[in-house]
Design a protein around this motif. Structure first.
Motif, mmCIF file in Angstrom:
data_model
loop_
_atom_site.group_PDB
_atom_site.id
_atom_site.type_symbol
_atom_site.label_atom_id
_atom_site.label_comp_id
_atom_site.label_asym_id
_atom_site.label_seq_id
_atom_site.Cartn_x
_atom_site.Cartn_y
_atom_site.Cartn_z
ATOM 1 N N PHE A 20 153.428 69.957 81.583
ATOM 2 C CA PHE A 20 154.730 70.370 80.782
ATOM 3 C C PHE A 20 155.978 70.304 81.569
ATOM 4 N N LYS A 225 152.588 80.947 76.313
ATOM 5 C CA LYS A 225 151.406 80.616 76.168
ATOM 6 C C LYS A 225 150.675 79.825 74.850
ATOM 7 N N ILE A 228 152.012 76.361 74.927
ATOM 8 C CA ILE A 228 151.429 75.393 75.608
ATOM 9 C C ILE A 228 150.112 75.294 74.951
ATOM 10 N N LEU A 266 150.561 79.750 83.156
ATOM 11 C CA LEU A 266 150.910 78.469 82.077
ATOM 12 C C LEU A 266 150.101 77.372 82.483
ATOM 13 N N THR A 267 150.292 76.954 83.843
ATOM 14 C CA THR A 267 149.799 75.546 84.308
ATOM 15 C C THR A 267 148.000 75.564 84.202
ATOM 16 N N ARG A 270 147.484 75.109 80.687
ATOM 17 C CA ARG A 270 147.697 73.618 80.310
ATOM 18 C C ARG A 270 146.393 72.963 80.723
#
Length: 286
Positions: A20, A225, A228, A266-267, A270
């Motif tokens: 993202f 979250k 995503i 978050l990564t 993802r």
């Protein structure tokens, strides 16, 4: 940098990393030192995590509840700071415009022109932004469905500018509250443009009796979250070293020192939810 941004934005959903992108910065430009410090810190984090980054800062806040609310340090002064951030930190920049005549002025200093949610139906404003040739980020109105944003996209693209982003920021629900309908993200992605979740504005508590907008910053991670997980192409997060002293929207901003941990989580999310292949809506409903 301008050409690279314009060429890259339509393909953010199809980058090799599948990551993202992030629009982040203070609500409003309060001064040069603070803007540079925030941008430098976020650029360091996003480089480490390989997250494409666009610095956000409003040069003027035109939509305030009270007449005595802070609106800015002066248009050209703030725009010059945005330009300096872009040049010195090496990142594209985004700021919002409110009147048609502001488009050409702001376009001299920034890479992305943002249309506020309340103004997303303003035809003259959208056309003026489109004609600058800059990327146009249109926030979905609090009073609209995701499907209705097709017409805002059409106004920009039919004016000769194909570089459009759409941003979800919640819908008005009851009195002085917003709710996020995550169906709006895939609905707007069907228009073939990147779709962003405005995490912090979705948590506003507008039109409080004090005349100062409230917020629920404790829910920032939950909203991010969920976005995503749904497949948002980008996130929009307002952040400040000390939100309690921020001159605008401090009630719903993320403390800057909490951004790194949030982005790391978050990564990882993802990576966990990234699809191995595209599944059509028809396939899901079959």
């Amino acid at each position: 940098m301008l050409t690279a941004l314009a060429n890259t934005l339509p393909h953010f959903r199809h980058t090799q990393s599948g990551q993202f992108f992030l629009m982040a910065g203070p609500c409003v430009i309060e001064g040069e030192d603070m803007a540079l410090r925030i941008a430098e810190r976020i650029k360091h984090l996003t480089d480490k995590l390989q997250i494409p980054y666009i610095f956000k800062g409003s040069y003027r806040k035109a939509n305030r509840s009270r007449l005595d609310s802070f609106t800015g340090i002066g248009d050209e002064k703030a725009l010059r700071i945005l330009q300096k951030v872009g040049r010195e930190i090496g990142v594209p920049t985004v700021t919002d415009i409110h009147e048609s005549e502001e488009a050409a002025l702001a376009a001299e200093y920034v890479d992305v022109l943002q249309i506020p949610a309340f103004l997303c139906r303003q035809t003259d404003l959208l056309i003026a932004a489109a004609k600058t040739g800059k990327v146009v980020n249109i926030k979905k109105g609090q009073f609209l469905s995701g499907e209705a944003m097709k017409f805002a996209v059409d106004k920009v693209q039919e004016s000769g500018n194909m570089n459009v982003i759409l941003t979800e920021r919640g819908n008005s629900f009851g009195y002085s509250d917003l709710v996020v309908d995550y169906r709006n993200l895939p609905a707007m992605q069907r228009f073939g443009v990147p779709v962003v979740m405005d995490v912090t504005h979705a948590l506003q508590k507008p039109n409080q009796s004090s005349g100062v907008t409230g917020g629920q910053p404790a829910l920032i991670e939950i909203i991010a979250k969920a976005a995503i997980a749904v497949g948002a192409d980008g996130l929009f997060i307002e952040t400040h070293p000390t939100p309690t002293t921020a001159l605008s929207d401090g009630a719903n901003m993320l403390p800057l020192d909490q951004l790194e941990g949030l982005l790391q989580r978050l990564t990882r999310l993802r990576d966990a939810v990234r699809p191995t292949g595209e599944v059509s809506a028809q396939g899901l409903n079959a």
